[in-house]
Design a protein around this motif. Structure first.
Motif, PDB file in Angstrom:
ATOM      1  N   HIS A  76      87.349 -48.368  34.747  1.00 52.78           N
ATOM      2  CA  HIS A  76      88.041 -49.504  34.144  1.00 52.78           C
ATOM      3  C   HIS A  76      87.270 -50.030  32.940  1.00 52.78           C
ATOM      4  CE1 HIS A  76      85.323 -51.150  37.266  1.00 52.78           C
ATOM      5  NE2 HIS A  76      85.036 -52.009  36.308  1.00 52.78           N
ATOM      6  N   ASP A  77      87.948 -50.892  32.167  1.00 53.10           N
ATOM      7  CA  ASP A  77      87.295 -51.494  31.007  1.00 53.10           C
ATOM      8  C   ASP A  77      86.569 -52.771  31.413  1.00 53.10           C
ATOM      9  OD1 ASP A  77      89.209 -53.552  31.193  1.00 53.10           O
ATOM     10  OD2 ASP A  77      90.352 -52.864  29.458  1.00 53.10           O
ATOM     11  N   ASP A  78      86.048 -53.495  30.435  1.00 50.80           N
ATOM     12  CA  ASP A  78      85.260 -54.700  30.717  1.00 50.80           C
ATOM     13  C   ASP A  78      86.092 -55.853  31.272  1.00 50.80           C
ATOM     14  OD1 ASP A  78      86.574 -55.095  28.294  1.00 50.80           O
ATOM     15  OD2 ASP A  78      84.914 -56.168  27.363  1.00 50.80           O
ATOM     16  N   LYS A  79      87.393 -55.710  31.260  1.00 46.82           N
ATOM     17  CA  LYS A  79      88.274 -56.737  31.833  1.00 46.82           C
ATOM     18  C   LYS A  79      88.841 -56.294  33.187  1.00 46.82           C
ATOM     19  CE  LYS A  79      89.449 -58.497  27.268  1.00 46.82           C
ATOM     20  NZ  LYS A  79      88.300 -57.870  26.663  1.00 46.82           N
ATOM     21  N   ALA A  97      76.021 -49.782  33.455  1.00 40.32           N
ATOM     22  CA  ALA A  97      76.089 -50.205  32.054  1.00 40.32           C
ATOM     23  C   ALA A  97      76.660 -51.622  31.932  1.00 40.32           C
ATOM     24  CB  ALA A  97      76.925 -49.222  31.241  1.00 40.32           C
ATOM     25  N   CYS A  98      77.560 -51.980  32.811  1.00 40.25           N
ATOM     26  CA  CYS A  98      78.157 -53.320  32.785  1.00 40.25           C
ATOM     27  C   CYS A  98      77.702 -54.181  33.963  1.00 40.25           C
ATOM     28  CB  CYS A  98      79.669 -53.220  32.786  1.00 40.25           C
ATOM     29  SG  CYS A  98      80.332 -52.393  31.327  1.00 40.25           S
ATOM     30  N   HIS A  99      77.560 -53.552  35.114  1.00 46.59           N
ATOM     31  CA  HIS A  99      77.134 -54.265  36.326  1.00 46.59           C
ATOM     32  C   HIS A  99      75.618 -54.077  36.408  1.00 46.59           C
ATOM     33  CE1 HIS A  99      81.424 -54.490  37.274  1.00 46.59           C
ATOM     34  NE2 HIS A  99      81.478 -53.219  36.914  1.00 46.59           N
ATOM     35  N   LYS A 100      74.902 -54.877  35.614  1.00 44.95           N
ATOM     36  CA  LYS A 100      73.519 -54.593  35.253  1.00 44.95           C
ATOM     37  C   LYS A 100      72.450 -54.968  36.271  1.00 44.95           C
ATOM     38  CE  LYS A 100      74.399 -54.925  30.304  1.00 44.95           C
ATOM     39  NZ  LYS A 100      74.247 -53.548  29.937  1.00 44.95           N
ATOM     40  N   ILE A 101      72.773 -55.795  37.243  1.00 43.05           N
ATOM     41  CA  ILE A 101      71.740 -56.245  38.188  1.00 43.05           C
ATOM     42  C   ILE A 101      71.711 -55.282  39.380  1.00 43.05           C
ATOM     43  CG2 ILE A 101      70.874 -58.141  39.593  1.00 43.05           C
ATOM     44  CD1 ILE A 101      72.653 -60.027  37.861  1.00 43.05           C
ATOM     45  N   LYS A 113      75.864 -70.218  45.135  1.00 42.77           N
ATOM     46  CA  LYS A 113      77.301 -69.927  45.179  1.00 42.77           C
ATOM     47  C   LYS A 113      77.673 -69.279  43.853  1.00 42.77           C
ATOM     48  CE  LYS A 113      81.520 -70.498  46.840  1.00 42.77           C
ATOM     49  NZ  LYS A 113      82.054 -69.388  47.542  1.00 42.77           N
ATOM     50  N   LEU A 114      78.207 -68.076  43.905  1.00 42.62           N
ATOM     51  CA  LEU A 114      78.527 -67.332  42.693  1.00 42.62           C
ATOM     52  C   LEU A 114      80.031 -67.168  42.528  1.00 42.62           C
ATOM     53  CD1 LEU A 114      75.926 -64.417  43.083  1.00 42.62           C
ATOM     54  CD2 LEU A 114      75.668 -66.500  41.725  1.00 42.62           C
ATOM     55  N   SER A 115      80.468 -67.166  41.286  1.00 42.78           N
ATOM     56  CA  SER A 115      81.872 -66.854  41.003  1.00 42.78           C
ATOM     57  C   SER A 115      82.063 -65.353  41.211  1.00 42.78           C
ATOM     58  CB  SER A 115      82.216 -67.214  39.552  1.00 42.78           C
ATOM     59  OG  SER A 115      81.537 -66.341  38.663  1.00 42.78           O
ATOM     60  N   LYS A 116      83.306 -64.908  41.254  1.00 40.89           N
ATOM     61  CA  LYS A 116      83.589 -63.485  41.414  1.00 40.89           C
ATOM     62  C   LYS A 116      82.960 -62.686  40.273  1.00 40.89           C
ATOM     63  CE  LYS A 116      85.509 -60.349  43.862  1.00 40.89           C
ATOM     64  NZ  LYS A 116      84.918 -60.074  45.172  1.00 40.89           N
ATOM     65  N   ALA A 121      78.384 -58.869  38.618  1.00 42.42           N
ATOM     66  CA  ALA A 121      77.256 -58.488  37.762  1.00 42.42           C
ATOM     67  C   ALA A 121      76.261 -57.649  38.565  1.00 42.42           C
ATOM     68  CB  ALA A 121      76.573 -59.727  37.191  1.00 42.42           C
ATOM     69  N   TYR A 122      76.299 -57.799  39.885  1.00 40.36           N
ATOM     70  CA  TYR A 122      75.429 -57.017  40.769  1.00 40.36           C
ATOM     71  C   TYR A 122      76.054 -55.637  40.976  1.00 40.36           C
ATOM     72  CZ  TYR A 122      72.721 -61.188  41.756  1.00 40.36           C
ATOM     73  OH  TYR A 122      71.921 -62.293  41.628  1.00 40.36           O
ATOM     74  N   HIS A 123      75.302 -54.620  40.646  1.00 40.18           N
ATOM     75  CA  HIS A 123      75.782 -53.243  40.698  1.00 40.18           C
ATOM     76  C   HIS A 123      76.363 -52.876  42.062  1.00 40.18           C
ATOM     77  CE1 HIS A 123      75.107 -48.841  41.156  1.00 40.18           C
ATOM     78  NE2 HIS A 123      75.734 -48.827  40.000  1.00 40.18           N
TER      79      HIS A 123
END
Length: 159
Positions: A76-79, A97-101, A113-116, A121-123
């Motif tokens: 998928h793309d960045d969206k 590359a995008c999910h960098k943690i 508490k994290l948003s979706k 961001a967590y790989h």
């Protein structure tokens, strides 16, 4: 003389076929992709061996609605929109590359508490959501439990 010319022609054709097959094979996604990522200092679970062929061909036949976007079912793309114009062998970015943690989101009562979007961001969170989400949908669509949804079914035990 005719026999020699024919033999030379056959050899050239054979070389051409093998050369063309090599080019074609070089432009195909590997059948098995080891999901080992250098971003992780240490892998705590066994490395998933993902069969691209089984997913892109075999499983797509069993649940075509899940694979209507073809490669976009996973890529998928960045969206988060499926990349529907990919062809086998196209260059794609690694998830990291995008999910960098590396790793999973913090857990426990003191975890923030994290948003979706922050979770993704967590790989490991992103990969698990993509894979497990599709596996659950596959099982529902085929009324089976063919697709694994637990850790040990995808991550082999490490010794």
């Amino acid at each position: 003389m005719k026999t020699r010319s024919l033999l030379i022609a056959v050899v050239f054709v054979m070389v051409g076929v093998f050369f063309a097959a090599g080019i074609y094979a070089a432009n195909k996604a590997p059948d098995v992709i080891k999901m080992k990522n250098p971003a992780y200092a240490e892998h705590t679970k066994g490395i998933v061996e993902f069969s691209h062929t089984k997913h892109a061909v075999d499983y797509a036949k069993k649940a075509p609605d899940l694979y209507k976007d073809k490669c976009g079912a996973c890529h998928h793309d960045d969206k988060g929109k499926p990349l529907v114009n990919l062809k086998d062998g196209d260059e794609v970015q690694s998830c990291i590359a995008c999910h960098k943690i590396p790793g999973e989101k913090p857990k426990g009562k003191d975890a923030p508490k994290l948003s979706k979007q922050e979770e993704l961001a967590y790989h490991a969170e992103a990969v698990h959501e993509n894979c497990q989400g599709c596996h659950k949908a596959h099982n529902k669509a085929t009324n089976t439990k063919d697709a694994p949804t637990t850790c040990v079914k995808c991550h082999p035990k490490t010794e």
